[in-house]
Design a protein around this motif. Structure first.
Motif, mmCIF file in Angstrom:
data_model
loop_
_atom_site.group_PDB
_atom_site.id
_atom_site.type_symbol
_atom_site.label_atom_id
_atom_site.label_comp_id
_atom_site.label_asym_id
_atom_site.label_seq_id
_atom_site.Cartn_x
_atom_site.Cartn_y
_atom_site.Cartn_z
ATOM 1 N N CYS A 28 0.770 -0.995 -0.001
ATOM 2 C CA CYS A 28 0.202 -0.074 0.081
ATOM 3 C C CYS A 28 0.587 1.417 0.112
ATOM 4 O O CYS A 28 1.751 1.661 0.322
ATOM 5 C CB CYS A 28 -0.943 0.011 1.291
ATOM 6 N N SER A 29 1.296 2.206 -0.717
ATOM 7 C CA SER A 29 1.605 3.180 -0.872
ATOM 8 C C SER A 29 0.357 4.467 -1.149
ATOM 9 O O SER A 29 -0.129 4.294 -2.161
ATOM 10 C CB SER A 29 3.013 3.286 -2.015
ATOM 11 N N VAL A 30 1.228 5.463 -0.876
ATOM 12 C CA VAL A 30 0.684 7.282 -1.325
ATOM 13 C C VAL A 30 1.679 8.442 -1.466
ATOM 14 O O VAL A 30 2.928 7.459 -0.289
ATOM 15 C CB VAL A 30 -0.806 7.577 0.138
ATOM 16 N N ALA A 31 1.451 9.166 -2.580
ATOM 17 C CA ALA A 31 2.540 9.512 -2.341
ATOM 18 C C ALA A 31 2.213 11.304 -3.371
ATOM 19 O O ALA A 31 1.044 11.112 -3.941
ATOM 20 C CB ALA A 31 3.574 8.956 -3.850
ATOM 21 N N VAL A 32 2.455 12.233 -2.789
ATOM 22 C CA VAL A 32 2.479 13.695 -3.643
ATOM 23 C C VAL A 32 3.375 14.168 -4.086
ATOM 24 O O VAL A 32 4.742 13.471 -3.573
ATOM 25 C CB VAL A 32 2.903 14.739 -2.248
ATOM 26 N N THR A 33 3.496 14.392 -5.726
ATOM 27 C CA THR A 33 4.458 14.787 -6.193
ATOM 28 C C THR A 33 4.162 16.238 -6.951
ATOM 29 O O THR A 33 2.789 16.644 -7.494
ATOM 30 C CB THR A 33 4.329 13.528 -7.433
ATOM 31 N N ARG A 34 4.992 17.389 -6.863
ATOM 32 C CA ARG A 34 5.007 18.610 -7.821
ATOM 33 C C ARG A 34 5.851 19.007 -8.654
ATOM 34 O O ARG A 34 7.317 17.958 -8.341
ATOM 35 C CB ARG A 34 5.655 19.405 -6.240
ATOM 36 N N GLY A 47 6.278 16.993 -10.648
ATOM 37 C CA GLY A 47 7.319 15.625 -11.037
ATOM 38 C C GLY A 47 8.249 15.316 -10.037
ATOM 39 O O GLY A 47 8.612 13.582 -9.466
ATOM 40 N N GLU A 48 8.540 15.674 -9.200
ATOM 41 C CA GLU A 48 8.931 15.597 -7.763
ATOM 42 C C GLU A 48 8.233 15.094 -6.797
ATOM 43 O O GLU A 48 7.252 15.270 -6.087
ATOM 44 C CB GLU A 48 9.651 16.263 -7.323
ATOM 45 N N CYS A 49 8.792 13.882 -6.117
ATOM 46 C CA CYS A 49 7.592 13.310 -5.022
ATOM 47 C C CYS A 49 8.339 14.133 -3.509
ATOM 48 O O CYS A 49 9.854 13.852 -2.623
ATOM 49 C CB CYS A 49 8.517 11.956 -5.306
ATOM 50 N N VAL A 50 7.215 14.530 -2.848
ATOM 51 C CA VAL A 50 7.593 15.213 -1.751
ATOM 52 C C VAL A 50 7.279 14.688 -0.726
ATOM 53 O O VAL A 50 7.436 15.110 0.883
ATOM 54 C CB VAL A 50 7.322 17.301 -1.790
ATOM 55 N N LEU A 51 6.749 13.602 -0.499
ATOM 56 C CA LEU A 51 5.723 13.202 0.103
ATOM 57 C C LEU A 51 5.636 11.214 -0.294
ATOM 58 O O LEU A 51 4.757 11.413 -1.196
ATOM 59 C CB LEU A 51 4.937 13.583 0.798
ATOM 60 N N GLU A 52 6.666 10.420 1.118
ATOM 61 C CA GLU A 52 5.594 8.506 0.701
ATOM 62 C C GLU A 52 5.208 8.184 0.803
ATOM 63 O O GLU A 52 6.154 8.402 2.703
ATOM 64 C CB GLU A 52 7.070 8.353 -0.758
ATOM 65 N N LYS A 53 4.720 7.526 1.137
ATOM 66 C CA LYS A 53 3.437 5.968 2.526
ATOM 67 C C LYS A 53 4.115 5.531 1.585
ATOM 68 O O LYS A 53 2.976 5.169 1.058
ATOM 69 C CB LYS A 53 2.862 7.019 3.074
ATOM 70 N N ILE A 54 4.714 4.515 2.732
ATOM 71 C CA ILE A 54 4.417 2.991 2.374
ATOM 72 C C ILE A 54 4.610 1.609 3.089
ATOM 73 O O ILE A 54 4.989 1.818 3.969
ATOM 74 C CB ILE A 54 6.036 2.837 1.557
ATOM 75 N N ASP A 55 3.181 0.793 3.252
ATOM 76 C CA ASP A 55 3.393 0.360 4.100
ATOM 77 C C ASP A 55 3.501 -0.630 3.453
ATOM 78 O O ASP A 55 2.866 -1.684 2.514
ATOM 79 C CB ASP A 55 1.673 0.077 4.434
ATOM 80 N N ILE A 62 -3.719 9.110 3.855
ATOM 81 C CA ILE A 62 -3.921 9.725 2.731
ATOM 82 C C ILE A 62 -4.434 10.936 4.042
ATOM 83 O O ILE A 62 -4.129 12.524 3.602
ATOM 84 C CB ILE A 62 -5.541 9.780 2.973
ATOM 85 N N ASP A 63 -4.458 10.759 5.333
ATOM 86 C CA ASP A 63 -4.830 12.047 6.273
ATOM 87 C C ASP A 63 -3.518 12.966 6.573
ATOM 88 O O ASP A 63 -3.234 13.905 6.657
ATOM 89 C CB ASP A 63 -5.159 11.824 7.818
ATOM 90 N N GLU A 64 -1.999 11.758 6.270
ATOM 91 C CA GLU A 64 -1.109 13.038 6.198
ATOM 92 C C GLU A 64 -0.741 13.603 5.259
ATOM 93 O O GLU A 64 0.156 14.736 5.091
ATOM 94 C CB GLU A 64 -0.508 11.412 6.777
ATOM 95 N N ALA A 65 -1.150 13.017 3.555
ATOM 96 C CA ALA A 65 -1.127 13.675 2.592
ATOM 97 C C ALA A 65 -1.409 14.980 2.438
ATOM 98 O O ALA A 65 -0.827 15.740 2.328
ATOM 99 C CB ALA A 65 -1.122 12.614 1.122
ATOM 100 N N PHE A 66 -2.850 14.644 3.034
ATOM 101 C CA PHE A 66 -4.124 15.861 2.882
ATOM 102 C C PHE A 66 -3.191 17.284 4.202
ATOM 103 O O PHE A 66 -3.146 18.456 3.893
ATOM 104 C CB PHE A 66 -4.743 15.827 3.151
ATOM 105 N N SER A 67 -1.992 16.605 5.352
ATOM 106 C CA SER A 67 -2.162 17.330 6.551
ATOM 107 C C SER A 67 -0.520 18.449 5.531
ATOM 108 O O SER A 67 -0.592 18.985 6.307
ATOM 109 C CB SER A 67 -1.427 16.420 7.261
ATOM 110 N N TYR A 68 -0.254 17.664 5.214
ATOM 111 C CA TYR A 68 1.462 18.244 4.442
ATOM 112 C C TYR A 68 0.538 19.268 3.418
ATOM 113 O O TYR A 68 1.872 19.919 3.103
ATOM 114 C CB TYR A 68 1.727 16.857 4.079
ATOM 115 N N MET A 69 -0.308 18.954 2.605
ATOM 116 C CA MET A 69 -0.394 19.688 1.689
ATOM 117 C C MET A 69 -1.370 21.011 2.098
ATOM 118 O O MET A 69 -1.197 22.171 1.698
ATOM 119 C CB MET A 69 -1.439 18.723 0.643
#
Length: 230
Positions: A14-20, A22-30, A44-51
């Protein structure tokens, strides 16, 4: 500037990423197993908190479209649809086998220009789902179920080098001994690899209907019988 929120749940990872841009600025992997329902919401909560802390809004949400497990894809797609609807942003789908092929293009400069990439997802026993791409990610052979033996990809291997990758490729190492066969270990379908594919689809307005989009679930394996050797 493009900001992409990507979700990948087609396999046991399971993975989630935020890219800006083309550059990955946040990544979560399990990688601990099929517990996507528990982990994805937290990621997803962590990604939106970051943004939100940076006053950023995603331009789209991208999700893997399969092939993959029913449960994993259903969880990922449901989450992506909810985000797309709630945030009023486009939903982008990215084929799992294609996003998996992004990794060797980014990190393996030694691969020759005429090489093909056979991206695989494990099915069972000697069975895989596989799709073949060239270096431009153009489909050379569409996704299909294969029963792997020494001759399964012989027609391609006789013409040019083929690099096998993904979880399904491990079972092929002891079976395919062709000199043009190469194996790339450790290649996984991860959310961060979606960015270039999602951005391209967004530019071309290749978006999904949130109400009707359905991913490609792995169904009961049905492959053609191996050809009899003369």
């Amino acid at each position: 500037m493009s900001l992409v929120l990507s979700i990948e749940t087609s396999t046991g990872i399971c993975s989630v990423a935020v890219t800006r841009d083309g550059e990955c600025v946040l990544e979560k992997i399990d990688r601990t197993g099929p517990n996507h329902a528990e982990r994805l919401g937290t990621f997803i909560d962590e990604a939106f908190s970051y943004m939100e802390l940076r006053d950023l809004t995603p331009d789209c949400v991208a999700v893997s479209s399969g092939p993959g497990s029913y449960t994993g894809l259903r969880i990922g797609v449901s989450m992506a649809k909810g985000i797309a609807y709630g945030k009023d942003i486009p939903l982008i789908s990215v084929p799992t086998l294609q996003l998996q092929t992004v990794a060797p293009l980014l990190y393996h400069d030694e691969i020759p220009e005429d090489a093909l990439f056979c991206s695989m997802i494990d099915a069972r026993r000697m069975e895989v789902y596989a799709e073949v791409y060239d270096r431009s990610l153009k489909v050379v052979r569409p996704c299909q179920p294969d029963i792997v033996d020494a001759d399964t990809y012989k027609e391609l291997l006789d013409k040019q080098p083929v690099y096998f990758l993904g979880e399904g490729s491990a079972k092929c190492k002891d079976v395919i001994a062709h000199p043009n066969a190469h194996f790339l270990d450790g290649i996984e379908p991860l959310a961060r690899y979606m960015a270039p594919l999602a951005e391209m689809r967004l530019r071309k307005n290749q978006t999904e209907d949130v109400a009707y989009f359905v991913p490609f679930y792995l169904k009961d394996f049905v492959a053609g019988k191996p050809k009899k050797k003369v």
